[in-house]
Design a protein around this motif. Structure first.
Motif, PDB file in Angstrom:
ATOM      1  N   GLU A  52       0.808  -1.227   0.000  1.00 57.66           N
ATOM      2  CA  GLU A  52       0.000   0.000   0.000  1.00 57.66           C
ATOM      3  C   GLU A  52       0.838   1.273   0.000  1.00 57.66           C
ATOM      4  O   GLU A  52       0.333   2.352  -0.294  1.00 57.66           O
ATOM      5  CB  GLU A  52      -0.973   0.004   1.196  1.00 57.66           C
ATOM      6  N   HIS A  53       2.134   1.145   0.294  1.00 62.08           N
ATOM      7  CA  HIS A  53       3.043   2.303   0.276  1.00 62.08           C
ATOM      8  C   HIS A  53       3.789   2.411  -1.056  1.00 62.08           C
ATOM      9  O   HIS A  53       4.647   3.268  -1.227  1.00 62.08           O
ATOM     10  CB  HIS A  53       4.059   2.216   1.417  1.00 62.08           C
ATOM     11  N   GLY A  54       3.503   1.492  -1.988  1.00 62.29           N
ATOM     12  CA  GLY A  54       4.166   1.500  -3.286  1.00 62.29           C
ATOM     13  C   GLY A  54       5.524   0.827  -3.276  1.00 62.29           C
ATOM     14  O   GLY A  54       6.302   0.990  -4.211  1.00 62.29           O
ATOM     15  N   LEU A  55       5.812   0.051  -2.218  1.00 57.21           N
ATOM     16  CA  LEU A  55       7.105  -0.628  -2.106  1.00 57.21           C
ATOM     17  C   LEU A  55       7.000  -2.072  -2.601  1.00 57.21           C
ATOM     18  O   LEU A  55       5.963  -2.720  -2.444  1.00 57.21           O
ATOM     19  CB  LEU A  55       7.570  -0.621  -0.645  1.00 57.21           C
ATOM     20  N   ALA A  56       8.095  -2.551  -3.184  1.00 60.00           N
ATOM     21  CA  ALA A  56       8.153  -3.941  -3.635  1.00 60.00           C
ATOM     22  C   ALA A  56       8.367  -4.840  -2.423  1.00 60.00           C
ATOM     23  O   ALA A  56       9.247  -4.601  -1.600  1.00 60.00           O
ATOM     24  CB  ALA A  56       9.279  -4.126  -4.644  1.00 60.00           C
ATOM     25  N   VAL A  57       7.554  -5.884  -2.338  1.00 56.66           N
ATOM     26  CA  VAL A  57       7.586  -6.806  -1.211  1.00 56.66           C
ATOM     27  C   VAL A  57       7.793  -8.228  -1.748  1.00 56.66           C
ATOM     28  O   VAL A  57       7.212  -8.612  -2.766  1.00 56.66           O
ATOM     29  CB  VAL A  57       6.254  -6.726  -0.420  1.00 56.66           C
ATOM     30  N   ASP A  58       8.623  -8.994  -1.052  1.00 59.20           N
ATOM     31  CA  ASP A  58       8.836 -10.392  -1.399  1.00 59.20           C
ATOM     32  C   ASP A  58       7.523 -11.135  -1.153  1.00 59.20           C
ATOM     33  O   ASP A  58       7.010 -11.138  -0.030  1.00 59.20           O
ATOM     34  CB  ASP A  58       9.957 -10.974  -0.534  1.00 59.20           C
ATOM     35  N   PRO A  59       6.949 -11.773  -2.184  1.00 52.53           N
ATOM     36  CA  PRO A  59       5.669 -12.459  -1.993  1.00 52.53           C
ATOM     37  C   PRO A  59       5.735 -13.629  -1.024  1.00 52.53           C
ATOM     38  O   PRO A  59       4.725 -14.013  -0.437  1.00 52.53           O
ATOM     39  CB  PRO A  59       5.282 -12.938  -3.393  1.00 52.53           C
ATOM     40  N   GLU A  60       6.918 -14.203  -0.823  1.00 57.33           N
ATOM     41  CA  GLU A  60       7.052 -15.349   0.083  1.00 57.33           C
ATOM     42  C   GLU A  60       7.200 -14.924   1.536  1.00 57.33           C
ATOM     43  O   GLU A  60       6.625 -15.534   2.425  1.00 57.33           O
ATOM     44  CB  GLU A  60       8.240 -16.207  -0.337  1.00 57.33           C
ATOM     45  N   THR A  61       7.991 -13.857   1.790  1.00 51.58           N
ATOM     46  CA  THR A  61       8.272 -13.458   3.175  1.00 51.58           C
ATOM     47  C   THR A  61       7.459 -12.263   3.640  1.00 51.58           C
ATOM     48  O   THR A  61       7.340 -12.036   4.839  1.00 51.58           O
ATOM     49  CB  THR A  61       9.765 -13.102   3.331  1.00 51.58           C
ATOM     50  N   GLY A  62       6.945 -11.477   2.686  1.00 51.26           N
ATOM     51  CA  GLY A  62       6.229 -10.261   3.048  1.00 51.26           C
ATOM     52  C   GLY A  62       7.147  -9.105   3.402  1.00 51.26           C
ATOM     53  O   GLY A  62       6.695  -8.044   3.786  1.00 51.26           O
TER      54      GLY A  62
END
Length: 129
Positions: A52-62
């Protein structure tokens, strides 16, 4: 205008444009590198989720994926090509679904692949922008 001045002006334009905000592609990102012995350009594709902040997040770890520094992640696909055009055809025309969903991301990759190709041909160092 001398050639040196023109090159400096063009570099200044690119540096200024590199400071603009761009939204991250929810389809993932690429790490581009050269294999000089094989005479190939490689592009490793990694998936991500945009929070929601526009940051890329690892889909496995969050966990947020940092923009700088080393990150230990497993790529989903590795593309390779002898030229920028060959890489673009493989990624944008032959891969379904296409691993790029934003046009600005596609344009960036095209520019980076050309830079990588020039470095491969000339022997210059290539560092992804």
């Amino acid at each position: 205008m001398t050639m040196d001045l023109m090159v400096e002006d063009l570099a200044a334009i690119d540096d200024q444009l590199s400071q603009r905000h761009i939204d991250l592609d929810p389809s993932g990102y690429f790490i581009i590198y050269l294999d000089r012995e094989a005479k190939l350009i490689y592009a490793k594709h990694f998936t991500n989720v945009i929070d929601e902040h526009g940051l890329a997040v690892d889909p496995e770890t969050g966990k947020v994926i940092p923009a700088k520094g080393k990150v230990q992640r497993t790529h989903t696909t590795v593309f390779s090509g002898r030229t920028a055009k060959e890489l673009c055809v493989k990624i944008f025309e032959e891969t379904q679904p296409c691993p790029v969903s934003f046009l600005d991301h596609a344009a960036y990759l095209g520019r980076e692949f050309v830079r990588a190709e020039v470095a491969l041909v000339t022997g210059q160092e290539y560092i992804q922008d």
